[in-house]
Design an enzyme around this catalytic site. Structure first.
Site, PDB file in Angstrom:
ATOM      1  N   GLU A  59     -11.361  -4.358   2.030  1.00  0.00           N
ATOM      2  CA  GLU A  59     -10.668  -5.108   0.985  1.00  0.00           C
ATOM      3  C   GLU A  59     -11.562  -6.197   0.394  1.00  0.00           C
ATOM      4  O   GLU A  59     -11.446  -6.586  -0.758  1.00  0.00           O
ATOM      5  CB  GLU A  59      -9.382  -5.728   1.538  1.00  0.00           C
ATOM      6  CG  GLU A  59      -8.205  -4.774   1.619  1.00  0.00           C
ATOM      7  CD  GLU A  59      -8.253  -3.832   2.816  1.00  0.00           C
ATOM      8  OE1 GLU A  59      -9.337  -3.665   3.434  1.00  0.00           O
ATOM      9  OE2 GLU A  59      -7.203  -3.235   3.120  1.00  0.00           O
TER      10      GLU A  59
ATOM     11  N   ASP B 215       0.817  -1.224   0.000  1.00  0.00           N
ATOM     12  CA  ASP B 215       0.000   0.000   0.000  1.00  0.00           C
ATOM     13  C   ASP B 215       0.849   1.272   0.000  1.00  0.00           C
ATOM     14  O   ASP B 215       0.496   2.258  -0.651  1.00  0.00           O
ATOM     15  CB  ASP B 215      -0.946   0.012   1.211  1.00  0.00           C
ATOM     16  CG  ASP B 215      -2.217  -0.783   0.919  1.00  0.00           C
ATOM     17  OD1 ASP B 215      -2.230  -1.526  -0.091  1.00  0.00           O
ATOM     18  OD2 ASP B 215      -3.181  -0.654   1.685  1.00  0.00           O
TER      19      ASP B 215
ATOM     20  N   ASN C 144      -5.102  -1.832  -4.425  1.00  0.00           N
ATOM     21  CA  ASN C 144      -6.280  -1.905  -3.538  1.00  0.00           C
ATOM     22  C   ASN C 144      -6.030  -1.037  -2.305  1.00  0.00           C
ATOM     23  O   ASN C 144      -6.509  -1.330  -1.219  1.00  0.00           O
ATOM     24  CB  ASN C 144      -6.533  -3.361  -3.130  1.00  0.00           C
ATOM     25  CG  ASN C 144      -7.958  -3.570  -2.622  1.00  0.00           C
ATOM     26  OD1 ASN C 144      -8.799  -2.674  -2.715  1.00  0.00           O
ATOM     27  ND2 ASN C 144      -8.229  -4.741  -2.081  1.00  0.00           N
TER      28      ASN C 144
ATOM     29  N   ASP D 106     -10.793  -2.206  12.227  1.00  0.00           N
ATOM     30  CA  ASP D 106      -9.787  -3.155  11.721  1.00  0.00           C
ATOM     31  C   ASP D 106      -9.390  -4.165  12.791  1.00  0.00           C
ATOM     32  O   ASP D 106      -9.398  -5.378  12.564  1.00  0.00           O
ATOM     33  CB  ASP D 106      -8.550  -2.402  11.213  1.00  0.00           C
ATOM     34  CG  ASP D 106      -8.836  -1.689   9.897  1.00  0.00           C
ATOM     35  OD1 ASP D 106      -9.862  -2.008   9.272  1.00  0.00           O
ATOM     36  OD2 ASP D 106      -8.049  -0.811   9.509  1.00  0.00           O
TER      37      ASP D 106
ATOM     38  N   LYS E  59       0.340  -6.431   1.885  1.00  0.00           N
ATOM     39  CA  LYS E  59      -0.349  -5.134   1.809  1.00  0.00           C
ATOM     40  C   LYS E  59       0.104  -4.221   2.958  1.00  0.00           C
ATOM     41  O   LYS E  59       0.297  -3.033   2.765  1.00  0.00           O
ATOM     42  CB  LYS E  59      -1.862  -5.358   1.874  1.00  0.00           C
ATOM     43  CG  LYS E  59      -2.686  -4.118   1.599  1.00  0.00           C
ATOM     44  CD  LYS E  59      -4.152  -4.509   1.514  1.00  0.00           C
ATOM     45  CE  LYS E  59      -4.972  -3.476   0.754  1.00  0.00           C
ATOM     46  NZ  LYS E  59      -5.130  -2.221   1.420  1.00  0.00           N
TER      47      LYS E  59
ATOM     48  N   HIS F 104      -5.335  -8.866   3.576  1.00  0.00           N
ATOM     49  CA  HIS F 104      -4.255  -9.111   4.536  1.00  0.00           C
ATOM     50  C   HIS F 104      -4.773  -9.458   5.929  1.00  0.00           C
ATOM     51  O   HIS F 104      -4.230 -10.325   6.605  1.00  0.00           O
ATOM     52  CB  HIS F 104      -3.347  -7.883   4.601  1.00  0.00           C
ATOM     53  CG  HIS F 104      -4.069  -6.591   4.891  1.00  0.00           C
ATOM     54  ND1 HIS F 104      -3.553  -5.620   5.689  1.00  0.00           N
ATOM     55  CD2 HIS F 104      -5.288  -6.111   4.506  1.00  0.00           C
ATOM     56  CE1 HIS F 104      -4.387  -4.602   5.771  1.00  0.00           C
ATOM     57  NE2 HIS F 104      -5.457  -4.875   5.051  1.00  0.00           N
ATOM     58  N   ARG F 105      -5.832  -8.778   6.351  1.00  0.00           N
ATOM     59  CA  ARG F 105      -6.312  -9.009   7.725  1.00  0.00           C
ATOM     60  C   ARG F 105      -6.953 -10.386   7.886  1.00  0.00           C
ATOM     61  O   ARG F 105      -6.896 -10.976   8.969  1.00  0.00           O
ATOM     62  CB  ARG F 105      -7.266  -7.903   8.170  1.00  0.00           C
ATOM     63  CG  ARG F 105      -6.629  -6.562   8.161  1.00  0.00           C
ATOM     64  CD  ARG F 105      -7.183  -5.571   9.149  1.00  0.00           C
ATOM     65  NE  ARG F 105      -6.533  -4.295   8.905  1.00  0.00           N
ATOM     66  CZ  ARG F 105      -5.289  -3.996   9.278  1.00  0.00           C
ATOM     67  NH1 ARG F 105      -4.578  -4.860   9.957  1.00  0.00           N
ATOM     68  NH2 ARG F 105      -4.739  -2.831   8.982  1.00  0.00           N
TER      69      ARG F 105
END
Ligand SMILES: Nc1ncnc2c1ncn2[C@@H]1O[C@H](COP(=O)(O)OP(=O)(O)OP(=O)(O)O)[C@@H](O)[C@H]1O
Ligand SMILES: Nc1ccn([C@H]2C[C@H](O)[C@@H](COP(=O)(O)O)O2)c(=O)n1
Length: 641
Positions: A345, A49, A93, A317, A415, A389-390
């Protein structure tokens, strides 16, 4: 697609230095680019990112360089005017690059085309574009109305006035407007329509704008004023805090795996809202301590994570981490007010529900909340990560809840946290496995069972699974490979109090016949049978540890075993042992034919193409021909790592 197998973990403890915050990194890069003067950015996150933002700035003519020796990024600000007035930007993204750049470029008086990956084109931006249009910007959609990609033309920026923006879809729209407003040169009043979500992210924006010399006045969370004539000035050096959202995985690991786990880079004075994840953990009973630049988490004193029902709007998040922690809580857990997950995402509410169900969790999915009911036991699954990613980082934590997992496309963590899995493995210790392989009648079963008992570990006799498949195959008259693999896939076997049951019937002795042994060796050479039994064997890896014996324990099933042994003995010694065993059971036996059968079976087990019997270079050789059982047990026990 790449996959990553993670073993079940027995504990987590240690220290992790966090990578820089994504939210701060991309904001600082844009502010440094728009500022007057040179900014030296320390501890910048280096990930996909931030690379998107750095690439975009280079395309826009902003000079920057990575000063490797000084370990910082040096940005020469362009004082509010991008040198390149016509450009195409691909922003992947990266929402933290797309939204603020859209606003900054829309108020810059150039011609730009902004696009991203397909998912970026599904993430709404209409509210930001509407707000920019009120200021006189010329932004048009080149795909679906309301979504990227966008074309930005030269607008006519109106002086003064009030612009309104929705605050209930993504706080990034307000962030983007606030950061770009000084480019108009006039006072900009921004009114938020609807309840502003993720307020802590706006606090980060205001804090960083102030560091670059622009003070925003605000009335509550409804009205913001960026004064006329405001312009960004470089603060010279600026340090990026560690990423508080990334910290959540390690703090959760400390809570689930004993701890203490310390994260360095964020602490008491952090400007990131996600540090409040620590408060959420305290509601679960987790023990938290904090310093100026660190946070530490340990398991609750009670040993149990308390069930929770929380509004998580302020930490969207880090809230994902709580969804996975819920599988270890002492009751159903409700995560509320998380509607923004749907436009991240991926649709994170749907993705989280789908993947938790795969590991055996009961999940109820609502428009803006999730209810998670922890199961008695979890099962292994291959977790899809949706280029998010999360999702990948969150699901690594189920390894601290009693099961291994396979993470599909693990590289999606790039990311925000390229070294995530290495960092996770540095604090999480896998459930130990002692792998003992060797040929028939070498004594590995006897030794493995005794070692397991002395250590208090679980015990896996993997040969019995192949013998069970063989018995079911013989009894069912099954002959072709696919049908035998189907038997292995659904094997109705149970191990109860020292007895082995097949479809509920005791077959403890039946599977020990020489006919069954010979058939076991044949079905074991079928790759699909081995695949079918793979996860079943891995599921035995449970705390406090496992002693597993067979032919491929160290090579295929538990290649990361903490200790590996190869037990063997001469054919004569093994035939003698088998003869004695049969005589003691009152069964007929003949030394010569036993030698012959053992040799044939060894040859077949060693010659097959999949998982052949062989001594691995990292296995300790135990030649037992001249050892008693006690000696062999002691030899192994003394060498366990
Ligand atoms: N070091 C030893 N000295 C003498 N006898 C032994 C020794 N180790 C094992 N035995 C005996 O040999 C017999 C076979 O041992 P065991 O069943 O443990 O072998 P194994 O390698 O697990 O065989 P299989 O692969 O066929 O299951 C048992 O009766 C056991 O008591
Ligand atoms: N991990 C394993 C365990 C066993 N087998 C096969 C090979 C043997 O001939 C047969 C029976 O095993 P035993 O009970 O004698 O240990 O099963 C295998 O291929 N892989």
């Amino acid at each position: 697609m790449e996959t990553l197998d993670l073993a079940p973990m027995i504990r987590a403890a240690g220290t992790v230095r966090l990578p820089g915050s994504k939210s701060i990194s991309n904001r600082v890069l844009l502010l440094a680019a728009l500022a007057d003067g040179q900014t030296r950015v320390h501890d910048l996150l280096q990930s996909d990112d931030t690379e998107r933002m750095l690439d975009a700035l280079r395309t826009l003519g902003v000079p920057w360089q990575h000063d490797v020796a000084a370990d910082c990024f040096v940005v020469d600000g362009v004082a509010g005017r991008f040198p390149v007035a016509d450009a195409d930007l691909f922003l992947g993204n990266a929402g933290t690059a797309f939204r603020p750049l859209t606003a900054a470029l829309a108020l810059s008086g150039g011609n730009y085309r902004l696009s991203g990956v397909p998912r970026m084109h599904e993430r709404p931006i209409g509210d930001l574009v509407d707000a920019l249009s009120q200021l006189g910007a010329a932004v048009t959609y080149t795909g679906n109305p309301g979504y990227p990609p966008l074309t930005i033309g030269k607008g006519t920026i109106r002086a003064g006035g009030t612009v309104s923006v929705r605050g209930d879809v993504s706080s990034q729209f307000l962030t983007a407007l606030l950061m770009a407003a000084p480019l108009t040169g006039v006072a900009v009043h921004i009114e938020v329509v609807g309840e502003l979500i993720s307020k802590p992210y706006i606090e980060i924006t205001l804090n960083l704008m102030a560091r670059f010399g622009v003070q925003v006045e605000r009335e509550g969370w409804q009205r913001f004023t960026v004064p006329g004539g405001a312009c960004y000035r470089s603060p010279g050096d600026i340090h990026v805090e560690g990423d508080a959202s990334s910290a959540s995985y390690f703090l959760a690991a400390g809570a689930m795996g004993g701890g203490p786990v310390r994260v360095e880079g964020v602490g008491r004075n952090s400007i990131q809202g996600d540090v409040r994840f620590a408060e959420a953990l305290e509601q679960l009973g987790v023990q938290i301590t904090m310093g100026e630049h660190w946070i530490e988490a340990s398991a609750p004193a009670s040993g149990r994570l308390k069930a929770f029902d929380m509004d998580l709007n302020h930490i969207p998040d880090a809230a994902m981490t709580l969804a996975v922690m819920a599988v270890r809580c002492d009751g159903p857990c409700h995560l509320r007010n998380i509607a923004s997950w749907r436009v991240k995402e991926t649709d994170r509410i749907a993705a989280m529900a789908t993947e938790l169900r795969k590991i055996g969790v009961e999940v109820e999915e609502f428009d803006d909340s999730l209810r998670v009911t922890p199961p008695q036991t979890l099962r292994h699954a291959a977790i899809d990560t949706y280029d998010d990613h999360r999702m990948a980082m969150c699901f690594s934590l189920v390894t601290l809840a009693g099961t291994g997992v396979t993470i599909n496309d693990p590289a999606c963590v790039n990311k925000t946290f390229p070294g995530y899995f290495d960092a996770y493995r540095s604090i999480a210790s896998p459930v130990p496995v002692v792998a003992i392989d060797g040929p028939s009648a070498s004594g590995k079963g006897t030794v493995a069972a005794r070692v397991a008992e002395s250590l208090g570990y679980h015990y896996l006799d993997s040969g019995s699974l192949y013998r069970l498949v063989a018995l079911a195959t013989i009894r069912g008259g099954v002959t072709d490979d696919a049908a035998i693999a189907a038997v292995a896939e659904t094997l109705p076997a149970e191990f109860v109090g020292g007895k082995i049951l097949l479809s509920g019937a005791d077959v403890t002795d039946a599977i020990r016949s020489e006919e069954c042994a010979a058939m076991a060796s044949k079905v074991a050479a079928i790759p699909a049978v081995r695949d079918a039994l793979l996860e079943r064997q891995r599921a035995y890896r449970q705390a406090p540890g496992l002693v597993a014996e067979g032919r491929d324990m160290g090579s295929v099933i538990f290649p990361d075993a903490s200790s590996k042994f190869f037990l063997t003995a001469s054919v004569e010694a093994r035939a003698q042992r088998r003869y004695k065993q049969l005589m003691e059971k009152g069964l007929p036996a003949n030394i010569d034919s036993l030698s012959q059968e053992l040799s044939e079976r060894d040859a077949r087990d060693a010659a097959r193409s999949v998982a052949p019997l062989k001594k691995l270079p990292d296995a300790v050789l135990v030649e037992t021909s001249d050892m008693t059982v006690d000696e062999a047990v002691r030899f192994v026990a003394e060498r366990i790592a």
